[in-house]
Design an enzyme around this catalytic site. Structure first.
Site, PDB file in Angstrom:
ATOM      1  N   ASP A  62      -0.546  26.833  39.593  1.00  0.00           N
ATOM      2  CA  ASP A  62      -1.818  27.007  38.909  1.00  0.00           C
ATOM      3  C   ASP A  62      -1.819  28.444  38.369  1.00  0.00           C
ATOM      4  OD1 ASP A  62      -4.333  26.818  37.842  1.00  0.00           O
ATOM      5  OD2 ASP A  62      -5.303  26.073  39.651  1.00  0.00           O
TER       6      ASP A  62
HETATM    7  C1  BGC Z   1      -7.370  26.035  36.792  1.00  0.00           C
HETATM    8  C2  BGC Z   1      -6.474  24.924  36.306  1.00  0.00           C
HETATM    9  C3  BGC Z   1      -6.195  25.112  34.833  1.00  0.00           C
HETATM   10  C4  BGC Z   1      -5.576  26.473  34.630  1.00  0.00           C
HETATM   11  C5  BGC Z   1      -5.263  26.780  33.172  1.00  0.00           C
HETATM   12  C6  BGC Z   1      -6.838  27.398  36.442  1.00  0.00           C
HETATM   13  O1  BGC Z   1      -7.774  28.390  36.723  1.00  0.00           O
HETATM   14  O2  BGC Z   1      -7.514  25.942  38.191  1.00  0.00           O
HETATM   15  O3  BGC Z   1      -7.067  23.689  36.525  1.00  0.00           O
HETATM   16  O4  BGC Z   1      -5.364  24.097  34.373  1.00  0.00           O
HETATM   17  O5  BGC Z   1      -6.497  27.470  35.079  1.00  0.00           O
HETATM   18  O6  BGC Z   1      -6.427  26.946  32.458  1.00  0.00           O
END
Ligand code: BGC
Length: 802
Positions: A219
């Site tokens: 993530d």
């Molecule tokens: C979120 C993800 C997301 C990623 C990219 C993160 O903060 O938890 O779900 O895909 O950011 O935006």
């Protein structure tokens, strides 16, 4: 592909925010973009979360789950993939299949359900549809990421049974049925180890047991230690490590603490990803243009939205309203509809849904009263009085738009209350009085239109004649709502989660988002209806509940054999008949009721479901398939799923407590003679206080839970000066050093500069703030620029008393 040494290392990190690395000797760079219910593609120069390409906002996962329809999940997937192809996005970051553990989770709107069978089945349908179109997916957030409070530092302590049967089950199903291109490792720790560095999770379970062959990506900002993440089985750190992490990789390889084999493995997974889903993967660029795709997707979004609404009450069949009935519309949520949530899934759409616009377009008469300010929690007396005065002088049906406003739910922060906003509560209560003052024949019919991505206390609206709940259902929910209210379509959604009466009734009440990083999942397997049903807790509305304008009957239950021995598939068939006046869809759920035994087990579990479309008076035969897993539990001793012998019951219905058909089924499995009653006695206590009518809180002690886990809990919250590192948050360090409090102020000022026109209550602002202050120092150092990074290092020294 022969990569040189530097390129091999470079490929383990992203490039910028949204791309994999472009290297001279390696594969092409590919573009990854959010998200689960629409495309949030951004170019690298964009700095604000909500600025992205124009895209379709489909119903969110919480809404699609209410449709109980694999076709609906696939339709969202296909629609997003069509837009991804046009924007040259190779991997879409979704679906989100985490279990909705508490109604308070700020990201519940992005997740499907409290039930892994529903989440896994819909997630698999989504993944197949996206990938069939030639675009990769990223199933997230793996794993145990069920709260936003301290989401980057939380340590989810989950016993092995709950992990396998509840929290990993949807991921497992999707990996096995749909081979997702990537899995996104979450921010949190699981039983003491960060997801990105969790070898047990990423290698032993995901790759070795489930046979996952795709790439594991972090993530955004979740990878804190690149060498140990690669050793654990992660393949790609996203976004790029801003030169902080690559040197650590060089060092680990030089010192021999990481072998090159890990880097090679990770490279192979990325090369494979690029070859399968990258720009040169032979994708057709000759399809319809963007306008045509957006138009087509808008139509799909509207149809889907109408399948997601859940009719919770319809006294005296007040719904549907006759087309053209004059109505009083009360509540700002009618104009600022709750069609999506805030954060990384925020979609930039052409036109915000507005119910009053649809009414005007259709020339349906209405009076509108704003009633409350949806951007504030408190009462606005002027708006309240205006609404009451309209009701005083008009006896038309009232459509009250209420529920969780945009500020209430978003990524990065949890809700703190189970109530609807105070302004709505005040208005609802005064409205009730106003109507009561009228003579009976003049009293308005009240329809409460409820919005939100998760349960809340609906009791203040209980005087309404009808209640229709809509999860955030995308950009076309205004049209869909009008179709539903005026009877062009019958509501057919079913609740994908139980709505408890009180927050205190939720099984994780004592342990959810307590403020400590250590989050003990003491309720174990008793999540959602598995808890409420097993412990006889009264609820507002049960999982699977929902009414229709039509009437359905299930009959003629047939099992494919008189018993089952756990080998191959087992089928259950029955007839569903639409006996009502209207064409409509119906959802049928198959629950397996487990035999009563002496070990921890829920009374019943959803094992299959189907949505059927039937014209008035039409019937159809439904066949649902079960497998060995439908009767299994995870045995922690043999580390395998096993079927305990016994007589199970096949139950067909919608809500778990409203069963239309049932048949017993002897199942031959293993003699599972475990007796949990003594060892885990707290789980067997009744949930009602003898002196009180309310059920008591589900209290399981930490000691009992540790026993269930079979090992001491990995408590990590008690760090002291000398033990802090870049995994700590600014807020955590602010308790120990003044310099961290200065850093906190600097971060706040920085965010204000970055989002000059965004209000403080705006989900975008709150997400940045909470992620920066409650997130790790590592992440702050990567995103905050060199000065913040240097200051953060100084803060760390001070906190450690150096
Ligand atoms: C979120 C993800 C997301 C990623 C990219 C993160 O903060 O938890 O779900 O895909 O950011 O935006």
């Amino acid at each position: 592909m022969a990569l040189d040494y530097d390129d091999k290392l470079r490929l383990t990190e992203g490039s910028g925010m949204w791309h994999t690395a472009a290297t001279a000797t390696g594969p092409a760079s590919i573009h990854l973009a959010d998200g689960p219910h629409g495309l949030r593609a951004q170019s690298e120069d964009i700095k604000q979360n909500n600025e992205s390409v124009i895209a379709t906002c489909f119903p969110t996962a919480s809404a699609i789950a209410a449709s109980f329809s694999e076709d609906a999940a696939a339709c969202v997937g296909a629609g997003i993939a069509a837009e991804a192809l046009l924007e040259e996005v190779s991997v879409v970051l979704g679906p989100g299949v985490n279990i909705k553990r508490s109604p308070l989770c700020g990201r519940n709107f992005e997740y499907y359900s409290e039930d892994p069978c529903l989440a896994g089945t819909l997630g698999a349908a989504f993944v197949k549809a996206v990938q069939n179109a030639g675009v990769g997916t990223s199933v997230k957030h793996f794993a145990g990421n069920n709260q936003e409070t301290h989401r980057m530092t939380a340590n989810s302590e989950i016993d092995e049974r709950a992990l396998r049967e509840i929290y990993l089950a949807a991921f497992e199903q999707i990996v096995k049925e749909a081979s997702p291109a990537t899995i996104m490792a979450s921010y949190n720790r699981i039983n003491g180890t960060y997801a990105c560095e969790n070898h047990h999770l990423l290698t032993d379970i995901l790759r070795k047991e489930w046979g996952f062959t795709g790439a594991v990506i972090s993530d955004w900002g979740a990878c804190l230690n690149l060498p140990s993440a690669l050793a654990a089985g992660m393949d790609l750190e996203m976004p790029d490590g801003s030169a902080l992490h690559l040197p650590t990789l060089h060092k680990a390889l030089d010192e021999g603490s990481l072998s090159m084999e890990h880097v090679d493995n990770s490279n192979n997974h990325i090369i494979n990803l690029v070859e399968t889903y990258g720009p040169k993967a032979g994708k057709s660029q000759t399809g319809p243009g963007k306008t045509a795709v957006l138009n087509n997707n808008n139509g799909a979004a509207r149809e889907l939205a109408s399948k997601t609404a859940v009719l919770l009450r319809n006294e005296g069949d007040v719904l549907p309203l006759r087309k053209g009935t004059k109505v009083i519309i009360i509540g700002e949520l009618a104009r600022k509809m709750r069609y999506q949530g805030g954060g990384s899934s925020h979609i930039h759409i052409v036109r915000e849904p507005d119910f009053t616009r649809v009414m005007s377009m259709r020339s349906y008469p209405y009076i509108y009263a704003r009633g409350y300010d949806s951007c504030r929690m408190g009462v606005n007396k002027k708006l309240l009085r205006e609404a009451l005065s309209i009701v005083r002088h008009n006896d038309d049906p009232i459509l009250f738009f209420g529920g969780l406003t945009e500020w209430a739910e978003g990524e990065g922060y949890d809700r703190t209350s189970f109530d609807m906003p105070a302004a709505q509560l005040a208005l609802l209560s005064e409205l009730k009085e106003e109507i009561r003052k009228k003579p009976v024949e003049r009293r308005n019919v009240v329809v409460f239109l409820s919005f939100g991505g998760a349960p809340y206390d609906l009791s203040p609206a209980s005087y309404a004649d009808a209640i229709l709940h809509m999860y955030p259902a995308g950009q076309a929910m205004d049209d869909a709502l009008s179709d539903l209210l005026f009877g062009s379509v019958s509501p057919s959604g079913r609740l994908p989660e139980t709505w408890p009466k009180r927050l205190e009734d939720t099984p994780c009440y004592e342990t959810y988002a307590t403020g400590s990083d250590d989050v003990e999942y003491r309720e174990s397997i008793f999540m959602g209806y598995r808890y409420y049903d097993t412990y006889n807790i009264e609820v507002q509305y049960p999982f699977g509940y929902g009414l229709s304008y039509s009437k359905f009957r299930c009959e003629d239950l047939k099992l494919s054999a008189p018993s089952y021995d756990g080998d191959g598939d087992f089928t259950v068939s029955f007839t569903v008949r639409n006996e009502g006046p209207m064409d409509a869809d119906h959802v049928v759920c198959l629950y397996v009721r487990n035999p009563e035994d002496h070990f921890l087990r829920a009374k019943k579990e959803l094992r299959a479901f189907k949505r059927v479309s039937l014209k008035a008076s039409e019937s159809t035969e439904v066949t649902l398939t079960l497998s060995a897993r439908s009767f299994s539990i995870y045995d922690v001793i043999t580390q395998n799923f096993v079927i305990p012998n016994g007589t199970y019951t096949i139950e067909i219905g919608s809500a778990y407590n409203d069963i239309a058909l049932s048949a017993t089924l002897p199942v031959n499995g293993v003699s599972y003679l475990v007796d949990d009653r003594i060892r885990y006695g707290e789980y067997f206590l009744p949930r009602h206080d003898y002196m009180e009518s309310q059920p008591s809180v589900f209290h399981i002690s930490s000691e009992q839970f540790a026993k269930l886990c079979g090992q001491p809990l990995s408590h990590l919250n008690d760090l002291k000066p000398g033990e802090f590192d870049t995994c700590c948050s600014v807020n955590q360090l602010a308790r120990y050093t003044f310099s961290a409090r200065i850093l906190r102020s600097l971060v706040k000022i920085g965010i204000r500069f970055r989002l000059p026109h965004v209000k403080k209550q705006d989900p975008q602002y709150r997400m940045y703030l909470d992620s920066s202050l409650d997130g790790t120092l590592d992440s702050l150092m990567k995103n905050g620029g060199p000065s913040i990074s240097r200051f953060a290092k100084y803060v760390l020294k001070r906190a450690n008393r150096k």
